[in-house]
Structure formats: structure tokens, C-alpha cells
Design an enzyme around this catalytic site. Structure first.
Site, mmCIF file in Angstrom:
data_model
loop_
_atom_site.group_PDB
_atom_site.id
_atom_site.type_symbol
_atom_site.label_atom_id
_atom_site.label_comp_id
_atom_site.label_asym_id
_atom_site.label_seq_id
_atom_site.Cartn_x
_atom_site.Cartn_y
_atom_site.Cartn_z
ATOM 1 N N TYR A 38 -1.670 6.016 1.791
ATOM 2 C CA TYR A 38 -0.289 6.459 1.569
ATOM 3 C C TYR A 38 -0.112 7.123 0.208
ATOM 4 O O TYR A 38 0.757 7.972 0.041
ATOM 5 C CB TYR A 38 0.669 5.258 1.633
ATOM 6 C CG TYR A 38 1.061 4.827 3.014
ATOM 7 C CD1 TYR A 38 0.135 4.262 3.882
ATOM 8 C CD2 TYR A 38 2.375 4.969 3.449
ATOM 9 C CE1 TYR A 38 0.507 3.849 5.140
ATOM 10 C CE2 TYR A 38 2.754 4.556 4.712
ATOM 11 C CZ TYR A 38 1.814 3.998 5.555
ATOM 12 O OH TYR A 38 2.191 3.593 6.801
ATOM 13 N N LYS A 50 -12.124 -1.960 7.826
ATOM 14 C CA LYS A 50 -13.000 -1.098 8.638
ATOM 15 C C LYS A 50 -14.267 -0.893 7.819
ATOM 16 O O LYS A 50 -14.677 0.230 7.487
ATOM 17 C CB LYS A 50 -12.262 0.223 8.949
ATOM 18 C CG LYS A 50 -12.989 1.164 9.891
ATOM 19 C CD LYS A 50 -12.948 0.742 11.342
ATOM 20 C CE LYS A 50 -13.786 1.688 12.187
ATOM 21 N NZ LYS A 50 -13.959 1.243 13.586
ATOM 22 N N ASP A 83 -10.202 -2.165 14.620
ATOM 23 C CA ASP A 83 -10.127 -1.800 16.044
ATOM 24 C C ASP A 83 -10.199 -3.052 16.918
ATOM 25 O O ASP A 83 -9.426 -3.232 17.865
ATOM 26 C CB ASP A 83 -11.190 -0.750 16.418
ATOM 27 C CG ASP A 83 -12.593 -1.095 15.919
ATOM 28 O OD1 ASP A 83 -12.747 -2.072 15.144
ATOM 29 O OD2 ASP A 83 -13.539 -0.383 16.302
ATOM 30 N N ASP A 131 0.587 -1.384 8.622
ATOM 31 C CA ASP A 131 1.706 -0.676 9.249
ATOM 32 C C ASP A 131 1.537 -0.698 10.770
ATOM 33 O O ASP A 131 2.456 -1.062 11.513
ATOM 34 C CB ASP A 131 1.738 0.767 8.723
ATOM 35 C CG ASP A 131 2.867 1.575 9.329
ATOM 36 O OD1 ASP A 131 3.980 1.037 9.448
ATOM 37 O OD2 ASP A 131 2.633 2.755 9.683
ATOM 38 N N ASP A 172 3.604 -3.355 13.814
ATOM 39 C CA ASP A 172 4.413 -2.892 14.950
ATOM 40 C C ASP A 172 3.876 -3.502 16.244
ATOM 41 O O ASP A 172 4.637 -3.960 17.105
ATOM 42 C CB ASP A 172 4.377 -1.358 15.073
ATOM 43 C CG ASP A 172 5.474 -0.649 14.266
ATOM 44 O OD1 ASP A 172 5.873 -1.187 13.220
ATOM 45 O OD2 ASP A 172 5.914 0.440 14.687
HETATM 46 C C1 IPM Z 1 7.331 1.012 7.683
HETATM 47 C C2 IPM Z 1 7.442 2.497 7.942
HETATM 48 C C3 IPM Z 1 7.075 3.267 6.682
HETATM 49 C C4 IPM Z 1 5.596 2.993 6.405
HETATM 50 C C5 IPM Z 1 7.335 4.769 6.693
HETATM 51 C C6 IPM Z 1 8.723 5.121 7.158
HETATM 52 C C7 IPM Z 1 7.087 5.370 5.337
HETATM 53 O O1 IPM Z 1 6.678 2.865 9.037
HETATM 54 O O2 IPM Z 1 8.011 0.513 6.773
HETATM 55 O O3 IPM Z 1 6.596 0.331 8.397
HETATM 56 O O4 IPM Z 1 4.725 3.654 7.011
HETATM 57 O O5 IPM Z 1 5.328 2.124 5.581
HETATM 58 MN MN MN Z 2 5.871 1.162 10.144
#
Ligand code: IPM
Ligand code: MN
Ligand code: NAD
Length: 353
Positions: free
Chosen positions: A140, A185, A218, A242, A246
Site C-alpha cells: 500500500y 507468502k 493461498d 485486507d 473480507d
Molecule cells: C479497508 C479498505 C481500504 C484498504 C481501502 C478503501 C483503502 O478496503 O479498509 O479494508 O484497502 O485498506
Molecule cells: Mn478492505
């Protein structure tokens, strides 16, 4: 009674809707806890680009640095995809400005809500993990090249960056099951090999009581849905965290339920649900505010040391969900404000608006 200053950054899409819900609940819980909270709101992301051309205006930066804690709703949306400044850059600049290197993302399946999981109940049962995501390094924040024919993003970590987030992970493991899974990884990436070396050395030197294992990212994506209850604390770098968070969030029913706390060495921190601005449902009162409300509880715990108030919110949320009150993403029919009110009604000192 000292007043604590909280900066709210509602942002874009559903951000303002879930931020309003958090404020309602924080104001509600403060009444029963001798807690004085002052709120001010500032622009970030797309709405800040529209207002002044900058996703992280100086006034927002200054207010955030001075605050005892910062809460962010969400940033982004398709209207800012056209090639100008990006809303997401505002969030990344905020994380960097506050030095929030450790992002805690707990994922817990609420008892009785097994049916919300896309996994079979027998697989989903027992899911209770904490993802510790490195937040201010890695791909990032590495050097970027953005051309029409070639583009690149550098993934770099220093040993210090790995050690300081690993310490947060090991401390969390010590207060939970004593187990930590580090995800990398290392079979391909040099940055992951340094990550693994630094984590092992830290365990040997300071955390010999912690059972440490390593899983390649993975395989981790697979194992998470195969047997989520096998994991307790998961430590990983910025981008892997990240993606995996999710994935993990839906095991518990919806991304709308997942909170986070981003901790800094020099500031009270940044608190935000893990979801985005959900442009597909923005403005309709359908956003699930639970991830945001639970982030508000984490704010009380980590930034203000108000453990009792934090726990009271968490209990009220669990009761609300157990009572079948929720938004459409978890099969309910309540609105965003309806859920916030239902949580307030279940606080020890119910608050009516
Ligand atoms: C999160 C989001 C952010 C990230 C983006 C919007 C910069 O996906 O907070 O998980 O990738 O960290
Ligand atoms: Mn995110
Ligand atoms: P998203 O998280 O916004 O939405 C993914 C899906 O989940 C959508 O179907 C959405 O409706 C649903 N969803 C998300 N939050 C919900 C909630 N609280 N209640 C009910 N349903 C919810 O991810 P995306 O669509 O990939 O991204 C949209 C925008 O948000 C992009 O611009 C992205 O960069 C941004 N984003 C911002 C943050 C942040 O501010 N922290 C995080 C992730 C994505």
C-alpha cells in the site's frame, strides 16, 4: 468529568448513515457511564474532493491529530473513478498521519446466528478469530510507478515494522488462546521471508509461551472456509489482511457486522467498520450499522479505556441480533436507524430518542 473529543469522518456512500448510528449508540451509552463525549465531524474521501479537491484536507488532518479518537464511516464510490484524486487516498493518508500500524479485525459468529453463515452450521460454529492486519506498510505504501505501458507497486517491510505489529498479535494471543497463526507468502516473496524470520525470532525471544504456526496466504484462503474455528489470532501483512478479513467476515453472516480498531503508538487510534461505502445501497437506510457500532465499542475500549461501556454495547448488539432485529443483508427488515435504536433500547440504561 473530562470531556473526550471524538472526530467523526462520515465519508461517502453509506458512511454517513452508519456514522449517525454509532453516534446515537455512543451518546446513549455515555448517559449510563458518567462519560462526556464531544463530537465534531470533518470531511474525508470523495465528499472532501468535491468540497475542496483534496481527499484529506488539512483541517481534517489537524482535527484528527488533536482528537482522543477518530471514527470513520467509509470512503469511495464510482463517481470518483474517473482518473482524478481518489477518495481512498484520503483514508491511507489518515492512517499514515495517525501512525495506525496495527488493525484489529475480530470476526465472531454470534450464538444463534449460525444460519446467517454461507457455511454449513457445523463448519461455521465456533468461529471466533482476531485478524491482526499490518496497516501502514507493505504494498500500500511502497514506491509506485503509474504509466500507460507499465505500472508497479513495491511491497517492502522493515524488520521494525514487522516486529511492532507482531508484538500486538502475540499480546492478543496471550490474552486469548495462546495460539497465533502468521500468514505470509514466504515461498515466493522476499518481504514474506523477512516477515517470517522476524516473527519467529520475536516469539523465541519474548513469547516462548505462544504456539506459533505459519500458513501461506493461498492455503489460508482455503482453510478459513474449511474450518474457521481452527483459528484464533491471525497475524498478517497489509494486503493479505485486507483480503482475508473480507472473506472471514461473511463466515459470520455479513461484512456489515465486522468492526475494526487501528492502533497507534502516539494516538488514540482510528475506528472503522471493515466494509466500504456500498454505493449499491447508499441512501436507502439499508446499511447494516452493526460493524460500525461495534467499532464504536472498540473505540471506547482501546482509545478511552471505557471497558464497561464497550462491553455494554457489545452485549446490547448481541441481544438485538438474538431478538431477530437486523438489516436486509442478514435477512432482517429493520432500517439502519431502527437497528441503532434497538441497540440503544437494550443498553443497561435504555435511551429513547
Ligand atoms: C479497508 C479498505 C481500504 C484498504 C481501502 C478503501 C483503502 O478496503 O479498509 O479494508 O484497502 O485498506
Ligand atoms: Mn478492505
Ligand atoms: P463494499 O464493502 O462497499 O461493498 C461490498 C458489498 O457488501 C456490497 O454489495 C454492499 O452493498 C455490501 N455491504 C457493505 N457494507 C454493508 C453494510 N454495512 N450493510 C449491508 N451491506 C453492506 O465494497 P466495494 O463495493 O468493493 O467498494 C465500494 C467502495 O468502497 C469502493 O470505492 C472502495 O474503494 C470503498 N471501500 C472503502 C472502505 C473504507 O472506507 N474503509 C473499505 C472498503 C471499500
Amino acid at each position: 468529568m473530562t470531556t473526550r473529543n471524538i472526530v467523526l469522518l462520515p465519508g461517502d456512500g453509506i458512511g454517513p448513515e452508519v456514522t449517525k448510528a454509532v453516534r446515537t449508540v455512543l451518546e446513549g451509552v455515555s448517559k449510563g457511564h458518567d462519560l462526556s463525549l464531544a463530537f465534531e465531524s470533518h470531511a474525508i474521501g470523495g465528499c472532501a474532493i468535491d468540497a475542496c479537491g483534496d481527499p484529506f484536507p488539512d483541517a481534517t488532518a489537524e482535527a484528527c491529530k488533536k482528537a482522543d479518537a477518530v471514527f470513520l464511516g467509509a470512503v469511495g464510490g464510482p463517481q470518483w473513478d474517473g482518473g482524478g484524486p481518489r477518495p481512498e487516498a484520503g483514508l491511507l493518508a489518515l492512517r499514515q498521519a495517525l501512525g495506525t500500524f496495527a488493525n484489529l479485525r475480530p470476526v465472531r459468529l454470534f450464538p444463534g446466528l449460525e444460519h446467517l453463515s454461507p457455511l454449513k452450521p457445523e463448519r461455521a460454529t465456533g468461529t471466533d478469530m482476531l485478524i491482526v492486519r499490518e496497516l501502514t506498510g507493505g504494498i500500500y505504501f511502497g514506491a509506485k510507478e503509474e504509466g500507460e505501458q507499465r505500472a508497479s507497486d513495491l511491497c517492502a517491510y522493515s524488520r521494525h515494522e514487522v516486529e511492532r505489529v507482531a508484538r500486538i498479535g502475540f499480546d492478543a494471543a496471550r490474552s486469548r488462546s495462546g495460539r497465533l497463526t502468521s500468514v505470509d507468502k514466504a515461498n515466493v516473496l522476499a518481504s514474506s521471508r523477512l516477515w517470517r524470520k522476524a516473527v519467529v525470532a520475536l516469539r523465541d525471544a519474548e513469547y516462548p509461551d505462544i504456539a506459533l504456526d505459519h500458513v501461506l496466504v493461498d492455503a489460508m484462503a482455503m482453510k478459513l472456509i474449511e474450518r474457521p474455528s481452527a483459528f484464533d489470532v491471525i497475524l498478517t501483512e497489509n494486503m493479505f489482511g485486507d483480503i482475508l478479513s473480507d472473506e472471514a467476515s461473511v463466515i459470520a453472516g455479513s461484512i456489515g457486522l465486522a468492526p475494526s480498531a487501528s492502533l497507534s503508538e502516539s494516538h488514540g487510534g482510528l475506528y472503522e467498520p471493515i466494509h466500504g461505502s456500498a454505493p449499491d445501497i447508499a441512501g436507502e437506510g439499508k446499511a447494516n450499522p452493526v460493524g460500525a457500532i461495534l467499532s464504536g465499542a472498540m473505540l471506547l475500549r482501546h482509545a478511552l479505556g471505557e471497558e464497561a461501556a464497550a462491553a455494554e454495547i457489545e452485549t446490547a448488539v448481541a441481544r438485538c441480533l438474538a431478538d431477530g432485529i437486523g438489516t436486509a443483508d442478514i435477512g432482517g427488515s429493520a432500517s439502519t436507524t431502527g437497528v441503532a435504536q434497538a441497540v440503544c433500547d437494550r443498553l443497561r440504561t435504555p435511551v429513547t430518542s
